[in-house]
Design an enzyme around this catalytic site. Structure first.
Site, PDB file in Angstrom:
ATOM      1  N   HIS A   1       0.835  -1.215   0.000  1.00 14.32           N
ATOM      2  CA  HIS A   1       0.000   0.000   0.000  1.00 14.32           C
ATOM      3  C   HIS A   1       0.868   1.262   0.000  1.00 14.32           C
ATOM      4  O   HIS A   1       0.696   2.142  -0.854  1.00 14.32           O
ATOM      5  CB  HIS A   1      -0.913  -0.002   1.229  1.00 14.32           C
ATOM      6  N   GLU A   2       1.787   1.347   0.958  1.00 13.49           N
ATOM      7  CA  GLU A   2       2.607   2.555   1.046  1.00 13.49           C
ATOM      8  C   GLU A   2       3.509   2.703  -0.177  1.00 13.49           C
ATOM      9  O   GLU A   2       3.806   3.820  -0.610  1.00 13.49           O
ATOM     10  CB  GLU A   2       3.444   2.528   2.332  1.00 13.49           C
TER      11      GLU A   2
ATOM     12  N   HIS B   1       1.858   4.695  -2.831  1.00 14.78           N
ATOM     13  CA  HIS B   1       2.083   6.140  -2.698  1.00 14.78           C
ATOM     14  C   HIS B   1       3.450   6.517  -3.261  1.00 14.78           C
ATOM     15  O   HIS B   1       3.594   7.543  -3.947  1.00 14.78           O
ATOM     16  CB  HIS B   1       2.027   6.546  -1.226  1.00 14.78           C
TER      17      HIS B   1
ATOM     18  N   HIS C   1       3.404   6.727  -6.934  1.00 15.65           N
ATOM     19  CA  HIS C   1       2.757   7.970  -7.366  1.00 15.65           C
ATOM     20  C   HIS C   1       3.776   9.115  -7.342  1.00 15.65           C
ATOM     21  O   HIS C   1       3.863   9.919  -8.277  1.00 15.65           O
ATOM     22  CB  HIS C   1       1.584   8.266  -6.427  1.00 15.65           C
TER      23      HIS C   1
END
Length: 674
Positions: free
Chosen positions: A462-463, A466, A469
């Protein structure tokens, strides 16, 4: 005083020279940075020439580079590797920074120049990223209060300064009380059910504080990742009660009065800005647009989620032979998972060795999708010896940026997991991204492997979403770099990246026994696949309870906020009114340790996770229909979504990628709410 921040770093990718930074460098660098930016903004505001994108908006984007350099380093360390001295300094500089930001944002001369550019945008033929720069700057200044009269601006500035101090205090109290609430165990028999790796980590935590035995440190959320394994019910209860009590124990770290003051000031500020409540201010600048739209989504899920949770509790109570409480839920769920799917945590953990998960799972998927290569750079150093630095390159060895990973928990690190930029990408400034992921994995004793539980594997993916991105976005202006998007959209790419955790080819690549190298047995692979959607009643209910609690606090008018005197009473009535007060399923974050909303920038925005999940679930179906872990699919997602950062309206970017708006059906199916 000369400081390492005075000039751009000469290290690769402008990585800050962390080893040269000392505590005494920060204050003079902050002061010099604020003075430098004030002078730059004054020159823009007093420019005798007619306002243009170049002399107003782009000049603003270029301003404050010294302040940006020191801020990125300081706030990275204050959250991940802090000290009491650093916390004290944060309390000093936070209100100064708030006043500095207000002096710029509320400058009537500057606002008039931005307004002039916006008014002439059509005639000037502005389009694309330049037009969005003008529109976003104007909207943010307006919502910040640039249109208020002088008296209104004076009060607003005072509110913002006090809020900056209060949110810093909330975070510091939470860190200290979380450390203070760690559960000390002196009898090894109490740890029955924990594997050797977990015991080793607990023993290491105790030794770090000079204690005999074992110390169970607490994560940010309600509960603990070891609750599924611990057979001792009394110890499970001690851990859960310690978790729930943080910030409300009547000690010097008590957050209740801090929280109430934050809520009252936010409500007052909203009314000053012409809004009925703080949630209305926040959503006006998000894709949701109104609190009513948020309520519509959240409330539509409550009934089915609560019913599912009640049904799940009944099944788990039958499984263990007694009525379960909140501290029993994870334990009973683990037993049930093992019976139904043969995929319990203790069986899976030996196959989730951290370094293999990172290289053969996380990095492997990013390479297959986006053509990225990650090469560790031991010659480059982070802010702590535990921070690892990787150079990221793309096709034909094209430089992409640096990725830093800070995996382990420590007393100076706040709870939870997050990503933040250290250097933001910008074509205007000629910078490539440097991003860091922080997790809070218990560190084992020297010589022992770091074995992750499934939740920690999912958190890492999940992290890293980020981080992708931040690494992949290519924008002209730093305002739109990486994750600088609307708050209720920012979780979308990270949630999409979670799909690769159990993708067959990715799972097979990283899930290997840490001692033998044997692949995850077929029955465990099947169990993981079949258990998708398992325990979703609990998961959805604890999330919705927190999201609705966040909304309840921030939909109060100033008068209503002033009337609230008991945090506990308000929580209870808010959850009951929302229909989400489910026995044995406390909110994922209770108010006094709800860092997302009272110190982490997600105020009135915690709904964004499930708001983004509508897009995420729809996107996962698209990937499954378009080759899955496929370079062409990854290229489309990178170019049309990750790559645009905040330079395009998020929902417009999604339509460009998907060919239509997102549909809610995939989310309902995923969470068992149809």
């Amino acid at each position: 005083m000369a400081t390492p921040f005075d000039v751009p770093s000469t290290l690769p990718y402008a990585l800050p020279p962390f080893g040269d930074v000392r505590l005494e460098h920060y204050r003079p660098a902050f002061e010099a940075g604020m003075a430098e930016q004030r002078a730059e903004v004054e020159a823009i505001a007093t420019d005798p020439h007619a306002s243009t994108v170049e002399n107003t908006l782009i000049a603003l984007e270029r301003s404050g580079q010294l302040l940006t350099r020191v801020s990125h380093v300081f706030f990275t360390l204050s959250s991940a590797d802090s000290t009491p001295e650093l916390h004290d300094l944060e309390a000093e500089v936070s209100p100064l920074l708030a006043a500095h930001r207000d002096a710029i944002t509320l400058d009537s001369r500057l606002y008039a120049r931005v307004q002039s550019v916006l008014d002439g945008a059509a005639a000037a033929g502005l389009e694309g990223e330049a037009l969005r720069l003008v529109e976003r700057t104007h909207a943010e200044m307006t919502l910040a209060g640039a249109g208020l009269d002088d008296a209104g601006k004076e009060r607003l500035t005072a509110i913002n300064q006090e809020l900056s101090t209060l949110t810093t205090t909330f975070e510091r109290n939470l860190l200290e009380d979380t450390n203070d609430s760690a559960v000390h165990v002196t009898e090894e028999a109490e740890l029955e059910g924990l594997d050797d790796g977990a015991k080793s980590a607990a023993a290491g935590s105790a030794a770090d504080r000079g204690l005999e035995g074992w110390l169970i440190t607490l994560p940010l959320y309600t509960g603990h990742p070891w609750l599924p394994s611990l057979a001792n019910r009394d110890l499970r209860e001690r851990i859960m009660r310690a978790s729930l009590a943080r910030g409300r124990r009547g000690n010097r770290y008590d957050n209740r009065e801090v929280l109430l003051r934050i809520v009252r000031l936010r409500a007052e500020r909203a009314e000053l800005l012409g809004f009925p409540n703080h949630a209305a201010v926040v959503t006006a600048d998000e894709t949701a647009k109104t609190p009513e739209a948020v309520e519509g989504l959240l409330s539509s899920l409550v009934g089915a989620a609560a019913r599912n949770a009640d049904d799940e509790r009944a099944v788990r109570s039958r499984t263990v032979g007694f009525d379960i409480e909140s501290w029993d839920w994870a334990y009973a769920t683990e037993i049930l998972r093992g019976e139904q799917f043969a995929a319990d945590s203790s069986a899976l953990r030996p196959y989730f060795e951290a370094d293999r998960v990172l290289h053969d799972g996380v990095f492997h998927a990013a390479g297959a999708l986006y053509g990225l290569t990650f090469t560790e750079r031991p010659d480059l150093h982070g802010y702590n010896d535990e921070v690892r630095v990787f150079e990221v390159t793309g096709d034909d060895d094209e430089p992409v940026g640096l990725y830093l990973l800070d995996l382990y928990t420590r007393d100076g690190k706040r709870g939870g997991a997050w990503m933040n930029p250290v250097v933001e990408q910008s074509e205007l400034l000629g910078t490539l991204p440097v991003v860091v992921n922080n997790l809070n994995v218990a560190k084992p004793a020297p010589g022992s492997p770091t074995l992750l539980i499934q939740d920690e594997v999912e958190t890492l993916f999940h992290e890293f979403g980020h981080a992708l991105h931040g690494l992949i976005a290519r924008t002209t202006y730093p305002r739109f770099s990486g994750t600088n998007v609307e708050r209720d959209f920012v979780e979308f790419p990270s949630q999409v990246n979670e799909m690769w955790v159990s993708w067959p080819s990715v799972l097979a690549n990283y899930a290997k026994h840490h001692e033998t190298g044997a692949p995850l047995p077929p029955e465990l692979v099947l169990g993981l696949s079949e258990s998708e959607g398992f325990n979703e009643g609990f998961g959805t209910t604890e999330y919705l309870a927190a999201a609705l609690l966040d909304q309840a606090w921030h939909r109060l008018s100033a008068a209503e906020a002033a009337a609230v005197t008991s945090v506990e009473d308000f929580e209870r009535s808010a959850l009951e009114a929302a229909g989400i007060a489910v026995e044995a399923v406390p909110p994922r974050y209770s108010s006094t340790y709800f860092a997302h909303t009272f110190s982490g920038g997600y105020d009135a925005g915690y709904y964004g996770y499930i708001w983004s999940e509508v897009l995420d679930a729809d996107t996962v179906e698209w990937f499954r229909d378009n080759g899955g872990l496929d370079r062409a699919a990854g290229r489309r997602f990178a170019e049309r979504l990750l790559g645009v950062g905040g330079s395009k309206d998020p929902l417009e970017a999604y339509r460009d990628f998907r060919g239509r708006d997102a549909e809610v059906g995939p989310l309902l199916r995923r969470r068992g709410l149809e």
